[in-house]
Design an enzyme around this catalytic site. Sequence first.
Site, PDB file in Angstrom:
ATOM      1  N   CYS A  10       0.854  -1.182   0.000  1.00 52.82           N
ATOM      2  CA  CYS A  10       0.000   0.000   0.000  1.00 52.82           C
ATOM      3  C   CYS A  10       0.890   1.232   0.000  1.00 52.82           C
ATOM      4  O   CYS A  10       2.123   1.135   0.054  1.00 52.82           O
ATOM      5  CB  CYS A  10      -0.929  -0.011   1.210  1.00 52.82           C
ATOM      6  SG  CYS A  10      -2.371   1.089   1.022  1.00 52.82           S
TER       7      CYS A  10
ATOM      8  N   CYS B 190      -3.997   5.908   0.410  1.00 56.07           N
ATOM      9  CA  CYS B 190      -3.562   4.640  -0.166  1.00 56.07           C
ATOM     10  C   CYS B 190      -3.322   4.726  -1.663  1.00 56.07           C
ATOM     11  O   CYS B 190      -2.941   3.737  -2.298  1.00 56.07           O
ATOM     12  CB  CYS B 190      -4.602   3.560   0.123  1.00 56.07           C
ATOM     13  SG  CYS B 190      -4.931   3.333   1.886  1.00 56.07           S
TER      14      CYS B 190
ATOM     15  N   LYS C 169     -12.200  -4.782   2.529  1.00 59.58           N
ATOM     16  CA  LYS C 169     -11.612  -3.959   3.588  1.00 59.58           C
ATOM     17  C   LYS C 169     -12.551  -2.786   3.842  1.00 59.58           C
ATOM     18  O   LYS C 169     -12.749  -1.940   2.967  1.00 59.58           O
ATOM     19  CB  LYS C 169     -10.221  -3.467   3.180  1.00 59.58           C
ATOM     20  CG  LYS C 169      -9.543  -2.618   4.238  1.00 59.58           C
ATOM     21  CD  LYS C 169      -8.149  -2.197   3.768  1.00 59.58           C
ATOM     22  CE  LYS C 169      -7.442  -1.347   4.788  1.00 59.58           C
ATOM     23  NZ  LYS C 169      -6.092  -0.931   4.321  1.00 59.58           N
TER      24      LYS C 169
ATOM     25  N   ARG D 158      -3.002   2.922  12.733  1.00 59.89           N
ATOM     26  CA  ARG D 158      -2.622   4.164  12.052  1.00 59.89           C
ATOM     27  C   ARG D 158      -1.656   4.978  12.902  1.00 59.89           C
ATOM     28  O   ARG D 158      -0.796   5.688  12.378  1.00 59.89           O
ATOM     29  CB  ARG D 158      -3.874   4.971  11.710  1.00 59.89           C
ATOM     30  CG  ARG D 158      -4.685   4.329  10.599  1.00 59.89           C
ATOM     31  CD  ARG D 158      -5.947   5.102  10.271  1.00 59.89           C
ATOM     32  NE  ARG D 158      -6.695   4.451   9.203  1.00 59.89           N
ATOM     33  CZ  ARG D 158      -7.891   4.841   8.779  1.00 59.89           C
ATOM     34  NH1 ARG D 158      -8.475   5.892   9.351  1.00 59.89           N
ATOM     35  NH2 ARG D 158      -8.506   4.186   7.806  1.00 59.89           N
TER      36      ARG D 158
ATOM     37  N   LYS E 107     -11.601  -7.684   6.348  1.00 58.89           N
ATOM     38  CA  LYS E 107     -10.983  -6.843   7.372  1.00 58.89           C
ATOM     39  C   LYS E 107     -11.927  -5.694   7.697  1.00 58.89           C
ATOM     40  O   LYS E 107     -12.393  -5.024   6.775  1.00 58.89           O
ATOM     41  CB  LYS E 107      -9.646  -6.300   6.862  1.00 58.89           C
ATOM     42  CG  LYS E 107      -8.930  -5.374   7.834  1.00 58.89           C
ATOM     43  CD  LYS E 107      -7.662  -4.806   7.215  1.00 58.89           C
ATOM     44  CE  LYS E 107      -6.938  -3.905   8.208  1.00 58.89           C
ATOM     45  NZ  LYS E 107      -5.741  -3.262   7.631  1.00 58.89           N
TER      46      LYS E 107
ATOM     47  N   TYR F 109      -2.694  -9.711  16.091  1.00 58.83           N
ATOM     48  CA  TYR F 109      -1.650  -9.251  17.011  1.00 58.83           C
ATOM     49  C   TYR F 109      -1.602 -10.124  18.264  1.00 58.83           C
ATOM     50  O   TYR F 109      -0.659 -10.031  19.042  1.00 58.83           O
ATOM     51  CB  TYR F 109      -1.907  -7.789  17.388  1.00 58.83           C
ATOM     52  CG  TYR F 109      -1.954  -6.892  16.170  1.00 58.83           C
ATOM     53  CD1 TYR F 109      -0.787  -6.470  15.551  1.00 58.83           C
ATOM     54  CD2 TYR F 109      -3.174  -6.501  15.609  1.00 58.83           C
ATOM     55  CE1 TYR F 109      -0.824  -5.674  14.413  1.00 58.83           C
ATOM     56  CE2 TYR F 109      -3.223  -5.708  14.473  1.00 58.83           C
ATOM     57  CZ  TYR F 109      -2.045  -5.295  13.885  1.00 58.83           C
ATOM     58  OH  TYR F 109      -2.085  -4.522  12.742  1.00 58.83           O
TER      59      TYR F 109
END
Length: 341
Positions: free
Chosen positions: A127, A137, A206, A216, A259, A325
């Site tokens: 991206c 993006c 997304k 971010r 996502k 994560y």
Amino acid sequence: MISLPGFPRFRPRRLRSFKAIRDLVAETRLDPSRFILPIFVNDNIEKPVETKSLEGHFYYPPRSPELIEYISKAMDLKIRAFLIFGIPSSKDYHGSQAWHRDGVVQKALRYIRSELGSKPVLFTDLCLCGYTDHGHCGLPVNSRRGMVIDNDSTLEIYAKIAVSHAEAGADFVAPSGMMDGQVKVIREALDNSGFTDVGIMSYSAKYASVFYGPFRGVMDSAPRFGDRRSYQMDPRNAWEALREVIADVEEGADIVMVKPALAYLDVIRLVKDHLPQVPLAAYNVSGEYMMIRKAAELGILDGETAILEVLTAIARAGADMIITYHAVEAAELIRSGRIPF
């Protein structure tokens, strides 16, 4: 449908009466080999630094022993796949560091390959938002509606990034910009450059989600003007996601993705029901991760149980692999047998 006998002949509690039985009949099983661990490499540091907005995760220099140690630890826990994000040394309008031969991701890929060979499966996020001075993006241009993101000129850049990642050692590139035709253009660029064996995991559905906030912050990739709603998906739509996924498969995507994950379990299920033969990834994003972490810190819930319950829900909804994560902690819990279900 089978007609089940009623009580007292039908006693479903028999299959829940103790853990060994529950494990035996469990419909969904978490497997660390189906986790993908995000990793942040940063060209502006000389030693690992913990990220502020994504607690428990670190920036790594692209050529550092600590990066190799982290990947090796994860691999010891049977995590085999990694999704690499880069924080460049400089940003500009075109995001030129994204396809530079000596860019941060390219350096990290070559270093990991030199130290670990082909053992890890390396995905790269493809991206521009983390590389541009405007945080979008794609490339902004003036139009009759003001500043907009130009789709087709952005695709030319995506093609260059894909080839540079493949040259550096990526197994899969993962375009996340939600530009129309991105998979087609990237597939053609890879094939024309001799990288027919490099796959594409597309961020097919997304959504324009609030749950990306901590990420971010880590990437310093928030838009400097406007938002991303003209190219990321409307949270009100589900069938549109199926159209996006089908288009990506037709263009050559090897793996498709939904996502975020937790707030879009219905979309994961919709995609899997209609395209069961296509490998499906779900991204358990930064905001979902931090909600559990903060709630656990406040004593509102049992964090370990919450992690496993959420990841199980994502797998149960139909995800074949989960980008999360929580990957290392979840793998440690699975190895230890501390699964409370």
